[in-house]
Design a protein around this motif. Structure first.
Motif, PDB file in Angstrom:
ATOM      1  N   ILE A 261      14.934  -5.117   2.654  1.00  0.00           N
ATOM      2  CA  ILE A 261      13.633  -5.508   2.123  1.00  0.00           C
ATOM      3  C   ILE A 261      12.595  -4.483   2.585  1.00  0.00           C
ATOM      4  N   GLY A 262      11.774  -3.992   1.665  1.00  0.00           N
ATOM      5  CA  GLY A 262      10.815  -2.961   2.035  1.00  0.00           C
ATOM      6  C   GLY A 262       9.391  -3.253   1.600  1.00  0.00           C
ATOM      7  N   LYS A 263       8.467  -3.077   2.529  1.00  0.00           N
ATOM      8  CA  LYS A 263       7.036  -3.165   2.225  1.00  0.00           C
ATOM      9  C   LYS A 263       6.610  -1.889   1.512  1.00  0.00           C
ATOM     10  N   GLY A 264       6.007  -2.053   0.327  1.00  0.00           N
ATOM     11  CA  GLY A 264       5.603  -0.890  -0.451  1.00  0.00           C
ATOM     12  C   GLY A 264       4.137  -0.925  -0.839  1.00  0.00           C
ATOM     13  N   VAL A 265       3.252  -0.857   0.137  1.00  0.00           N
ATOM     14  CA  VAL A 265       1.818  -0.797  -0.153  1.00  0.00           C
ATOM     15  C   VAL A 265       1.477   0.661  -0.441  1.00  0.00           C
ATOM     16  N   THR A 266       1.304   0.978  -1.728  1.00  0.00           N
ATOM     17  CA  THR A 266       1.174   2.378  -2.137  1.00  0.00           C
ATOM     18  C   THR A 266      -0.123   3.016  -1.657  1.00  0.00           C
ATOM     19  N   PHE A 267      -1.130   2.217  -1.401  1.00  0.00           N
ATOM     20  CA  PHE A 267      -2.304   2.652  -0.643  1.00  0.00           C
ATOM     21  C   PHE A 267      -2.967   1.419  -0.067  1.00  0.00           C
ATOM     22  N   ASP A 268      -3.408   1.541   1.176  1.00  0.00           N
ATOM     23  CA  ASP A 268      -3.972   0.383   1.873  1.00  0.00           C
ATOM     24  C   ASP A 268      -5.367   0.710   2.389  1.00  0.00           C
ATOM     25  N   THR A 269      -6.372   0.211   1.699  1.00  0.00           N
ATOM     26  CA  THR A 269      -7.752   0.350   2.180  1.00  0.00           C
ATOM     27  C   THR A 269      -8.078  -0.711   3.218  1.00  0.00           C
TER      28      THR A 269
END
Length: 498
Positions: A261-269
């Protein structure tokens, strides 16, 4: 870079790499060349006081008898200590030495004074593997290079040794692992104006060429599944969230499946709980966990692993907007449990909560491992050298740590405890998404455990190791693809049909 293997034949021109053991001992082929050179190699070693420590390098230009050749002598240390990891470091040292050269090809005379129990063909394959890993560079968007940055791009390495066919066969599997590592590095390095959730999903689709079954869920499908925790993170972005499921069924005789399982936050402000401007550009790699899962799927499919593995990644962009999730909001996760959102910058665990529940409900895996650049707190605890490992099963956790040691990806076992779990209880919902100030990585892991439904599970917090600001043994600074090699090794050791 092309890598090939051939029977021993000493070239007369170009770059030739020779190995030197502790004490300045040349291999037999090196000694033969030195005789032709009238002792030039040994004299150079003596003048330079060359200790032949692992990775030491010295260059000898156009010695007598080889006026059109350049010799690079590489230290390999104590011969009885040779193993695969040390061989990979030797390969990396070769690339470092060659990068300042204008030559595009090199021949490595792979004979080593070897008193270890490791076969020379396996050492040669791992030297080639280390060279392959170290040769990676992300220069996709560079239109020109500064003169100080100019490095030759080595086009071909030829490894000369007895039984080259055996070394070639052993390298084939390693090269597929390198493909997965490089794929993950590419994904993590991509700028977020390009790397939207849909772009990431499209990259995952490329794995279908290797036989991976790839499914992509859009927001409409996730709403039907009630993945409200994941969807809440991305609701402030114009870029639609995605969930990608990658299935590899390499063992038809078994129903045993490993879930990744992978967290994929492509950009996190940070969302409404906005991050400081200083350093926010680093959040291009907040999808490092998803990158490692995708890279692992690439590796195991490439080498046709006899195992059943499913990878699930949640791809979202966490942005501030009039439609963004607010602190104080309460969301109902896919599991039915409710979550009070105290801080919108603790978003990765919200994504993983729905992914963990979805994976165990649909695929009923024997075990699950999630990877995420989850907390800054893990860097406070462990710095930038170790990832934190949390697990519901000590024996399972030790298998992962052992796999990491085999590939030099370091993991440190962190605690879980009911007393920490109490700290994320909420008076308004079943739980809140952050605990108190102290032990932030632990309370994040406790949060995730509430969505594992009692199956064997491990959480790798890779926030400190997904990106490196300095060169490592087998890679330049930048994206590390941490976890790809550990997971591949774990699958080889415990999930593949023998």
């Amino acid at each position: 870079m092309r890598i090939s293997f051939g029977a021993p034949k000493i070239p007369t021109r170009g770059i030739i790499v020779l190995f030197v053991s502790k004490g300045g001992k040349l291999s037999q082929v090196g000694q033969n060349i030195d005789q032709t050179c009238k002792g030039a190699l040994k004299r150079s070693l003596k003048v330079a006081n060359f200790e032949a420590k692992l990775g030491d390098k010295i260059t000898v230009f156009a010695p007598s008898g080889y006026t059109n050749a350049t010799f690079i002598l590489v230290g390999v240390g104590e011969s009885k200590q040779y193993n695969e990891l040390r061989a990979q470091k030797v390969g990396a040292a070769i690339i470092e030495a060659l990068q300042s050269s204008k030559e595009l090809t090199a021949v490595i005379m792979s004979e080593i004074q070897n008193s270890s129990l490791v076969d020379n063909t396996l050492l040669a394959a791992n030297i080639a593997f280390g060279a392959r890993l170290r040769s990676y560079a992300y220069e996709k968007y560079k239109t020109k290079k500064e003169s100080s940055d100019q490095k030759s791009s080595i086009k071909k390495l030829t490894f000369m040794l007895d039984r080259p066919n055996i070394a070639r066969k052993k390298f084939e599997g390693l090269s597929k692992i390198a493909d997965g590592v490089d794929f993950a590095r590419d994904l993590v390095s991509e700028p977020s104006n390009i790397k939207t959730p849909k772009w990431m999903a499209q990259q995952c689709r490329k794995l279908s060429r290797l036989g991976v079954k790839v499914e992509v869920l859009g927001e409409t499908q996730m709403k039907k599944l009630q993945m409200n925790a994941l969807l809440g993170v991305g609701q402030g972005s114009v870029n639609e969230s995605q969930c990608v499921i990658m299935s590899w069924n390499g063992n038809k005789e078994s129903k045993k499946t490993l879930g990744l399982i992978g967290k994929g936050v492509t950009f996190d402000t940070g969302g409404i709980s906005l991050k400081p401007a200083n350093g926010m550009e680093e959040m291009i790699w907040d999808m490092g966990g998803a990158g490692s899962v995708i890279g692992t799927m690439c590796s195991i499919a490439g080498r046709n692993a006899k195992a059943n593995v499913v990878g699930v990644v949640g791809l979202v962009e966490n942005m501030p907007d009039g439609n963004a999730q607010r602190p104080g909001d309460i969301v109902k996760s896919m599991s039915g449990q409710t979550i009070e959102v105290i801080n919108t910058d603790a978003e990765g665990r919200l994504v993983l909560a729905d992914l963990l529940w979805y994976a165990q409900k649909r695929f009923k895996p024997a075990a699950m491992i999630d990877l995420a650049t989850l907390t800054g707190a893990i860097m406070v605890a462990l710095g930038r050298e170790y990832a934190g490992l949390y697990t519901s099963n000590e024996a399972f956790g030790q298998k992962i740590i052992a796999a990491g040691k085999c590939v030099n990806e370091k993991l440190w076992h962190m605690p879980l405890d009911p007393e920490y779990d109490k700290q994320i209880n909420s008076p308004r919902a079943d739980m809140k998404n952050i605990g108190p100030r102290w032990g932030g990585s632990i309370t994040a892991a406790q949060f995730l455990q509430r969505f594992t439904n009692g199956i064997d599970w491990a959480h790798l917090d890779i926030a400190g190791v997904a990106w490196s600001d300095k060169n490592k043994d087998t890679m330049e600074k930048g994206a590390t693809a941490f976890g790809v090699r550990t997971l591949d090794q774990l699958i080889q050791d415990h999930y593949e049909l023998k």
